[in-house]
Design a protein around this motif. Sequence first.
Motif, PDB file in Angstrom:
ATOM      1  N   VAL A  41       0.846  -1.200   0.000  1.00 49.26           N
ATOM      2  CA  VAL A  41       0.000   0.000   0.000  1.00 49.26           C
ATOM      3  C   VAL A  41       0.874   1.240   0.000  1.00 49.26           C
ATOM      4  O   VAL A  41       1.806   1.361   0.785  1.00 49.26           O
ATOM      5  CB  VAL A  41      -0.910   0.011   1.249  1.00 49.26           C
ATOM      6  N   THR A  78      -7.427   6.554  -7.801  1.00 42.14           N
ATOM      7  CA  THR A  78      -8.338   6.161  -6.741  1.00 42.14           C
ATOM      8  C   THR A  78      -8.271   4.690  -6.385  1.00 42.14           C
ATOM      9  O   THR A  78      -8.800   4.302  -5.367  1.00 42.14           O
ATOM     10  CB  THR A  78      -9.755   6.534  -7.150  1.00 42.14           C
ATOM     11  N   LEU A  82      -7.331   3.293  -2.869  1.00 45.75           N
ATOM     12  CA  LEU A  82      -8.261   3.174  -1.757  1.00 45.75           C
ATOM     13  C   LEU A  82      -8.395   1.732  -1.316  1.00 45.75           C
ATOM     14  O   LEU A  82      -8.518   1.433  -0.145  1.00 45.75           O
ATOM     15  CB  LEU A  82      -9.618   3.719  -2.201  1.00 45.75           C
ATOM     16  N   LEU A  83      -8.371   0.853  -2.267  1.00 49.69           N
ATOM     17  CA  LEU A  83      -8.590  -0.536  -1.928  1.00 49.69           C
ATOM     18  C   LEU A  83      -7.326  -1.362  -2.069  1.00 49.69           C
ATOM     19  O   LEU A  83      -7.355  -2.564  -1.912  1.00 49.69           O
ATOM     20  CB  LEU A  83      -9.701  -1.111  -2.813  1.00 49.69           C
ATOM     21  N   GLY A  84      -6.245  -0.705  -2.398  1.00 47.87           N
ATOM     22  CA  GLY A  84      -4.993  -1.416  -2.457  1.00 47.87           C
ATOM     23  C   GLY A  84      -4.865  -2.259  -3.694  1.00 47.87           C
ATOM     24  O   GLY A  84      -5.736  -2.243  -4.570  1.00 47.87           O
ATOM     25  N   PRO A  85      -3.756  -3.015  -3.764  1.00 48.51           N
ATOM     26  CA  PRO A  85      -3.541  -3.834  -4.948  1.00 48.51           C
ATOM     27  C   PRO A  85      -4.576  -4.951  -5.004  1.00 48.51           C
ATOM     28  O   PRO A  85      -5.216  -5.270  -4.027  1.00 48.51           O
ATOM     29  CB  PRO A  85      -2.141  -4.391  -4.731  1.00 48.51           C
ATOM     30  N   GLY A  86      -4.689  -5.532  -6.126  1.00 47.93           N
ATOM     31  CA  GLY A  86      -5.715  -6.559  -6.314  1.00 47.93           C
ATOM     32  C   GLY A  86      -6.305  -6.319  -7.671  1.00 47.93           C
ATOM     33  O   GLY A  86      -6.459  -5.170  -8.075  1.00 47.93           O
TER      34      GLY A  86
END
Lengths: 549, 196
Positions: free
Chosen positions: B1, B23, B26-30
Amino acid sequence: MTEQQEDRAPRIADPALRRLHPLTPLLRSWGAVGVITAAALGALGNNADQVTWVWHAVQGDADIPLLLRAAGLLVLVAVILLAAGWVSWRMTGFALVVERRDEADRHPVGTLLYHRGVLVRQRSRVRLDRVQSVDVSQPVIPRLLGLAMVSLDMAAGAGASVKLAYLREAEAWHLRDEILHYTPTGGGAPRDPSRPAKPAREQQLVARISTHRLVQATLLEGVGVYVLLFVVVIAAIGAGIGFGWEVLLGSLTAVFGVVLALFLMLRNQVGTVLRDANFTLLRTSSAIRISSGLLSTVNRTIELDRVQEVRIVEPLTWRWLGWARVEVDVAGARTDGSSPAASLMPVADSEEAVAFVASVLGADLADPRVAGPGQRARWVDPLGHRFLGVTLLDQGGLSRRGRWRRTRFFVPYARVQSVSVRQGWLQRRLGLATVHLDMPAGVRRWTAPHRDATEAHMLVNDLVERARRQRAMPWSEPTLDPGDAGSDDQPQHDAAQQLAPGVEDRPREVRQPRHEEHDHAERRQRDGERGNEPEQHQGQDQPRDRQGR
Amino acid sequence: VAAPRASVDRRGTRLDGVTNEPTDRLLGPGGAPAGDLFRDPDLTWRPVSLRLAVERRLPVAVGALFGLAALVGGLLAASPWNVVLLVLGGVLLLGAAIAWVVVKRAVQTWRYAEREQDLLVSHGRLYRRLTVIPYGRMQVIEVSANPVSARLDIATVTLVTASASTDARIPGLPTSEAHALRDRLAAKGEAMTAGL
């Protein structure tokens, strides 16, 4: 949840009902009775030298002045009102009944019986484990007489509340403590075998807000209107001097509207000050107690488990001073919209407000990982897009917006009803979408405006998952797996450390850990017995609260 | 992150340091989810009956009839008012023609999908919406039909949660499907009920 007496309900032998205070009927209709009596006395007073008229009038052998007849009628009405009130008082009674399955039952169920009504008899049974909050309040006149009202709120909202008015003040407080015994999150005492059953007295003072500051803050918030008024008046006078007095008279009519607005605002401001003066915040293991009020006093208990939304609001003028207000929405609270949202802190330093929310909810509303919607959002929200931002904390979603009136919205995932995403035509062209969390009635839905469409997709999936996982749990244990970036432990830790310097000069109480592991474990166990989802047992051995470090 | 680029003023006096980073941070890698936001291709989306379009076209047809009547009247009447009637009839007919197409297209966008834990409802072409309602949050499930839809053998399933803003309604389901859906939802809801 005010159930009418039913046959299938366990039989409760009709206990001795307690009566409300005898002055109740007088206080309930004091307005009508007072006005009528005053009018009657006034009318009689005009004929004071002719009191014998009354006697003759009754005999029917006198010429009764109209005024006197009217006065007699008024007195009659007042007497009837009082008599009706008295009968209604005689027929009203309440009792607190405790049912134990056996002698050793540690989880007795408390029920409040409330019987009332003369023509239509109403017998309510309120299961105390369904009660959301118990408030003690004192309107002005009862307060002068040392009386108070106990009101019980149920989840069903404004319609489903029971008000026991009026009781002697000490009795009201005692009753409240008794009731709190049997509410699921209240005292917690009966649930803990190691402690004797006594009301939750362990409470600490968290904040006391000086009325002086409250008045300042209220005036400051409305300063815009004053400035506007000033400008209009100056402009009118200027016009009068420049163009003659007729123009001045004409422009005065324009001032009229502003003056009206000013009066309305002043009334609101006075209302706010009267309501929030002497504001004191107390903290018990699972609830916050607020007492406030200058003329009428209100004592509210806000169960932390019932909090639906917390807002930190910073009006423009307050930001110059670093002030903020904390507002809260609770299930079952009066949601008729007539009164402004309940303040958790009418005015406080911003950092104090943030630390307070962090200490009670375990959520850092000043979390720096707030991500804006990006440059594309300027086409949909040209003025405000720079101030939009969203982040997902462990316990709930944090969103903020507002160019002038900065507001941070926090909703716990556990309270989310449904998740939705919307995309207008322009948003679609820009590849944006808006994500909402629908909250229970009375709470505006939480919004993550103008997110990138791909991100919105992930947000929806993520929020659905988080809400699902936290739904059955009593309160927001951080149980999300570390692979999840939004709940990654490391940044949270950093955030907490960053917070530390500002924390030192705050009162110690604010940083107190929540000492309710025991209660929660107990409650979960209890819920389990009632056949709730086994999921509730998850996270039982998780740390209670990260702020407790 | 990634670490946040701009930090927020701790005193809260200036909150405009909102990070305008890409943006997805916000939810990070993936992996970004594949497919359309409103039509996850991994799910079996079920459409509603096109008979709903018939129901919704009914008022349109009535409008068109009025337009036609005005047009005929305008052609037959020999008075200066016939121009007004002609224009009125033309506008009504044109509007009805547009609505005729739009209604059909709008009806075609209604979709719902049942997942293990929740129900997804999606609709709208110009203004698109998707609502995810967890079974545990459903308080009431209603099946309703007005006289017209009853004749067409379709019904509306409405899901009521504690939230007033939840927009969960599936119109135009064949009656048998609506009842089956209601029973399935009720069963699942009972198994997963959560408090407020």
